[in-house]
Motif scaffolding. Structure first.
Motif, PDB file in Angstrom:
ATOM      1  N   LEU B 229       0.846  -1.177   0.000  1.00  0.00           N
ATOM      2  CA  LEU B 229       0.000   0.000   0.000  1.00  0.00           C
ATOM      3  C   LEU B 229       0.889   1.236   0.000  1.00  0.00           C
ATOM      4  O   LEU B 229       2.068   1.161   0.283  1.00  0.00           O
ATOM      5  CB  LEU B 229      -0.888   0.028   1.253  1.00  0.00           C
ATOM      6  CG  LEU B 229      -1.917  -1.082   1.376  1.00  0.00           C
ATOM      7  CD1 LEU B 229      -2.550  -1.048   2.753  1.00  0.00           C
ATOM      8  CD2 LEU B 229      -2.986  -0.923   0.314  1.00  0.00           C
ATOM      9  N   SER B 230       0.281   2.382  -0.300  1.00  0.00           N
ATOM     10  CA  SER B 230       1.055   3.606  -0.188  1.00  0.00           C
ATOM     11  C   SER B 230       0.556   4.363   1.029  1.00  0.00           C
ATOM     12  O   SER B 230      -0.445   3.987   1.632  1.00  0.00           O
ATOM     13  CB  SER B 230       0.860   4.464  -1.436  1.00  0.00           C
ATOM     14  OG  SER B 230      -0.439   4.975  -1.449  1.00  0.00           O
ATOM     15  N   ALA B 233      -3.114   5.082   1.593  1.00  0.00           N
ATOM     16  CA  ALA B 233      -4.057   4.134   2.158  1.00  0.00           C
ATOM     17  C   ALA B 233      -4.263   4.351   3.654  1.00  0.00           C
ATOM     18  O   ALA B 233      -5.128   3.742   4.264  1.00  0.00           O
ATOM     19  CB  ALA B 233      -3.593   2.713   1.893  1.00  0.00           C
ATOM     20  N   LEU B 254      -8.078   5.078  -3.677  1.00  0.00           N
ATOM     21  CA  LEU B 254      -6.773   4.481  -3.958  1.00  0.00           C
ATOM     22  C   LEU B 254      -6.601   4.289  -5.457  1.00  0.00           C
ATOM     23  O   LEU B 254      -7.559   4.116  -6.190  1.00  0.00           O
ATOM     24  CB  LEU B 254      -6.637   3.155  -3.210  1.00  0.00           C
ATOM     25  CG  LEU B 254      -6.781   3.303  -1.699  1.00  0.00           C
ATOM     26  CD1 LEU B 254      -6.730   1.960  -1.028  1.00  0.00           C
ATOM     27  CD2 LEU B 254      -5.703   4.210  -1.143  1.00  0.00           C
ATOM     28  N   GLU B 259      -4.431  -2.253  -4.801  1.00  0.00           N
ATOM     29  CA  GLU B 259      -4.375  -1.546  -3.534  1.00  0.00           C
ATOM     30  C   GLU B 259      -5.736  -1.558  -2.842  1.00  0.00           C
ATOM     31  O   GLU B 259      -5.828  -1.709  -1.629  1.00  0.00           O
ATOM     32  CB  GLU B 259      -3.976  -0.102  -3.830  1.00  0.00           C
ATOM     33  CG  GLU B 259      -2.925   0.449  -2.921  1.00  0.00           C
ATOM     34  CD  GLU B 259      -2.672   1.913  -3.228  1.00  0.00           C
ATOM     35  OE1 GLU B 259      -2.405   2.649  -2.286  1.00  0.00           O
ATOM     36  OE2 GLU B 259      -2.764   2.328  -4.405  1.00  0.00           O
ATOM     37  N   ALA B 310       0.311  -8.753  -0.628  1.00  0.00           N
ATOM     38  CA  ALA B 310       1.089  -7.961  -1.575  1.00  0.00           C
ATOM     39  C   ALA B 310       1.984  -8.853  -2.426  1.00  0.00           C
ATOM     40  O   ALA B 310       2.224  -8.577  -3.593  1.00  0.00           O
ATOM     41  CB  ALA B 310       1.927  -6.921  -0.834  1.00  0.00           C
ATOM     42  N   ARG B 317       2.705  -1.632  -8.290  1.00  0.00           N
ATOM     43  CA  ARG B 317       2.774  -1.071  -6.936  1.00  0.00           C
ATOM     44  C   ARG B 317       2.328   0.385  -6.954  1.00  0.00           C
ATOM     45  O   ARG B 317       2.483   1.081  -7.948  1.00  0.00           O
ATOM     46  CB  ARG B 317       4.194  -1.161  -6.401  1.00  0.00           C
ATOM     47  CG  ARG B 317       4.651  -2.578  -6.388  1.00  0.00           C
ATOM     48  CD  ARG B 317       5.650  -2.880  -5.311  1.00  0.00           C
ATOM     49  NE  ARG B 317       5.565  -4.306  -5.072  1.00  0.00           N
ATOM     50  CZ  ARG B 317       5.530  -4.834  -3.867  1.00  0.00           C
ATOM     51  NH1 ARG B 317       5.587  -4.070  -2.813  1.00  0.00           N
ATOM     52  NH2 ARG B 317       5.427  -6.127  -3.708  1.00  0.00           N
ATOM     53  N   ALA B 318       1.823   0.814  -5.822  1.00  0.00           N
ATOM     54  CA  ALA B 318       1.265   2.157  -5.775  1.00  0.00           C
ATOM     55  C   ALA B 318       2.335   3.206  -5.546  1.00  0.00           C
ATOM     56  O   ALA B 318       3.322   2.967  -4.876  1.00  0.00           O
ATOM     57  CB  ALA B 318       0.241   2.224  -4.662  1.00  0.00           C
TER      58      ALA B 318
END
Lengths: 199, 480
Positions: B229-230, B233, B254, B259, B310, B317-318
């Motif tokens: 997550l970034s 999130a 998101l 994500e 993940a 990917r974020a």
């Protein structure tokens, strides 16, 4: 200006016919009025105070949070300017007309599908330069745009002042400065909205 | 007023006018704008012209032709020209008058974002704001006060009155006695959930209005990257501590579907909502050790499941991009309105459900179905090292998270749950399936397939973890 009259007739017309055919009367009147109800949409990037402004304009309460991107659905309310009703639409934040996230798509679709009579682009006075590209995109799209520069109080604290008239000339659209959280500039915004829409 | 447009490089302007000429139908946008979006390869519009424009091929040709003139993507060039024009206009309209006032907030901002100072600040806020205020004051002092009032003044009166007015035992049970609408449903809602939710929302509104939460996102961004997550999130995650249902909806913000799935699963599994959190804090607040094990275990599960999903889920990917609003001193009026609106909304939503739950329990008892399910759950409870009365609590948990948690609180106060059992029950109940509202939101946002897959994972996982914790604590001889 017929709409003005229409609005009035909606509330004051009555009498025997109305009592007897009340249902049909109301229905017909309602349709007529709804057709002429003018609509303006609040758009802009996340966290510039759109929902706060929406609350101030409509008196409805939409949860306002001080972190970006929490408005995920469109909120609708009504506001009255000079005795005339306007529909106000609050949209999820968007950075550009080229959408990246689902919520941005919601805002763009609204602009294209519903064609509001006026698009109020709300921006943060502290980050004016970063937000103007969207203003340009809205202008390019041929939408009737009004720029509302919000959070003037915070910009002033940072020692920033904005030459509103110069900005109007540069962009070629009406510009209003305000601080929605302080209730400053709401009245002026309403005036300018009415002026623009009735032009 | 003449409307002023941005002037793009010659090649792009040429392409715009060529495309403009080729467009035949109405797009609800100016042709210039459509041409620009096409040059930037807007997917929705490309799809539309592919279907509707006779000279589709020719338009594509113009786009590829224009691309050849530039080393960078056209979208990048268009964006930078716009940005340059914007900055030029800003420079002309903006007057800067020297800024010194900003320094204090600037220092505060740096303190909250830097891990060395930021983490202690976060812990302080958690300790005083959440643990002391919501856990000890809200779920402790206030709940005790209102509960005692209910048990001394309301329940006996209700029991007596119904006993006199209604001759049938069956109907008496619907309103009064152990599981009645007033004695159980309303008591739970008013005495246990209300004070907890109020203190939590008050705290939450203050944090929200101060601008602290986005800084928390920055702080934990790195840890979140590890679980796919970034920092972005953090918003739904933190909102989840308020209400997981609302947070599940907010996962829309998101960027990638991947994500969104990870965030939804973690919300359903490891993030307790405000009511549940408050009650659990209240339960465990007399046992700092128990609280530590519970929270440590939750963080462990959160990170582990996030990390594993993940790894398993394919996809990009974020990144992380978010507006950071300034730190502000919250306005009392705004905080109070917000707390009030949320409380009202919450109360109106849950009260009927609590009443409904009382009715369902009554029906379930009447038909014997309730006992049947409870008896089926009892071995599971014993397996977890819990008293068999806890079966009922888990059954309540189906209706709402907080209902289950409130039931647990009740057991604790009656002295049935103690020590190790508290921790095991708290862990299992937190991991356990979300309430009906969240479940339906998951269905709406993620679709049936994903939701069912998540549910199929969460059920056994919650009980397995409960079993594991009980086993470990017993083996290590830990008790409280």
């Amino acid at each position: 200006m017929d709409c003005h009259n229409c609005n009035r007739s909606c509330h004051h017309a009555g009498g025997r016919y109305r009592r007897r055919f009340g249902f049909f009367w109301q229905k017909a009147q309602k349709e007529m009025c709804e057709e002429k109800l003018l609509k303006f949409a609040l758009v802009g990037s996340p966290n510039v105070g759109k929902s706060m402004l929406f609350n101030a304009l409509t008196g409805a309460y939409v949860t306002v949070s001080n972190y970006p991107g929490t408005t995920v659905e469109i909120a609708r309310g009504k506001t009255v300017i000079h005795g005339r009703e306007y529909e106000v639409v609050d949209t999820p934040g968007m950075y550009s007309l080229l959408p990246i996230t689902e919520e941005e798509k919601v805002a763009r679709d609204l602009l294209l599908e519903e064609k509001p009579d006026l698009v109020v682009h709300v921006v943060d006075a502290k980050n004016l330069g970063r937000m103007l590209p969207l203003t340009y995109q809205l202008i390019e799209a041929g939408l009737p745009v009004l720029l509302a520069i919000n959070m003037m109080d915070e910009a002033e604290q940072l020692g920033l002042a904005i030459d509103r008239e110069k900005l109007e000339r540069e962009l070629g659209i009406p510009v209003v400065t305000m601080a929605a959280a302080q209730n400053v500039g709401i009245r002026e915004l309403k005036e300018r909205v009415a002026e623009y829409v009735n032009k | 007023m003449s409307i002023n447009k941005v002037k793009y490089p010659e090649q792009i302007e040429k392409a715009i006018s060529e495309i403009e000429k080729l467009l035949t139908i109405d797009y609800k946008l100016t042709k210039r704008s459509v041409a620009l979006l096409l040059l930037q390869k807007d997917e929705a519009l490309l799809r539309e012209i592919a279907q509707k424009e006779p000279s589709y091929e020719k338009i594509l040709e113009v786009i590829t032709e224009t691309e050849k003139h530039f080393t960078e993507p056209i979208s990048y060039i268009i964006a930078s020209v716009r940005q340059e024009t914007a900055f030029k206009v800003e420079r002309e309209a903006l007057k800067e008058e020297g800024s010194e006032k900003a320094s204090i907030t600037e220092i505060l901002h740096k303190l909250t974002v830097n891990p060395i100072t930021g983490i202690p600040i976060m812990l302080l806020i958690l300790y005083y704001g959440v643990y002391k205020f919501v856990g000890v004051f809200g779920a402790g002092t206030l709940v005790d006060l209102i509960e005692t009032f209910f048990e001394k003044n309301i329940n006996p009166v209700v029991n007596q009155v119904t006993a006199q007015v209604i001759p049938w035992k069956v109907l008496q049970d619907l309103i009064a006695n152990d599981y009645g609408i007033i004695t159980l449903g309303i008591r739970y809602a008013v005495a246990i959930v209300l004070p907890v939710v109020t203190t939590f929302f008050l705290m939450f509104s203050i944090l929200e209005d101060s601008g602290y939460l986005p800084r928390l996102s920055l702080l934990v961004d790195r840890a979140f990257k590890a679980i796919g997550l970034s920092g972005r999130a953090v918003i739904p995650m933190v909102l989840g501590f308020g209400c997981d249902t609302m947070a599940t909806m907010v996962t829309r913000t998101l960027e990638t579907n991947r994500e969104r799935i990870i965030a939804t699963l973690l919300l359903a599994l490891a993030i307790p909502c405000s009511a549940q959190l408050g009650v659990i804090l209240g339960l465990l607040s007399n046992n700092p050790g128990a609280l530590l094990i519970w929270s440590g275990f939750m963080i462990f599960v959160f990170l582990l499941v996030g990390f594993l999903t993940a790894q398993l889920l394919p996809g990009k990917r974020a990144g992380f991009y978010m507006e950071i609003p300034p730190l502000r001193i919250p306005k009392v009026k705004n905080v109070l309105t917000k707390t009030y609106v949320r409380m009202k909304w919450y109360f109106i939503e849950i009260l009927p459900l609590f009443i409904l739950a009382s009715v369902l329990i009554w029906l379930g008892k009447l038909t014997g179905l309730f006992d049947l399910i409870i008896r089926a759950l009892e071995p599971v409870m014993l397996w977890l090292g819990l008293p068999k009365e806890a079966a009922q609590v888990f059954l309540f948990g189906f209706f709402r998270r907080d209902y289950g948690a409130a039931g647990m609180f009740d057991l604790y106060q009656r002295g049935i749950l103690a020590g190790r059992q508290l921790v095991v029950a708290a862990i299992t109940l937190t991991l356990f399936i979300p309430c009906i509202a969240q479940f339906s939101m998951m269905l709406k946002e993620r679709g049936t397939k994903v939701t069912l897959a998540m549910t199929a994972f969460i059920f056994p996982f919650a009980f397995l973890m409960g079993y594991l914790v009980n086993f470990l604590l017993t083996a290590l001889g830990v008790n409280f």
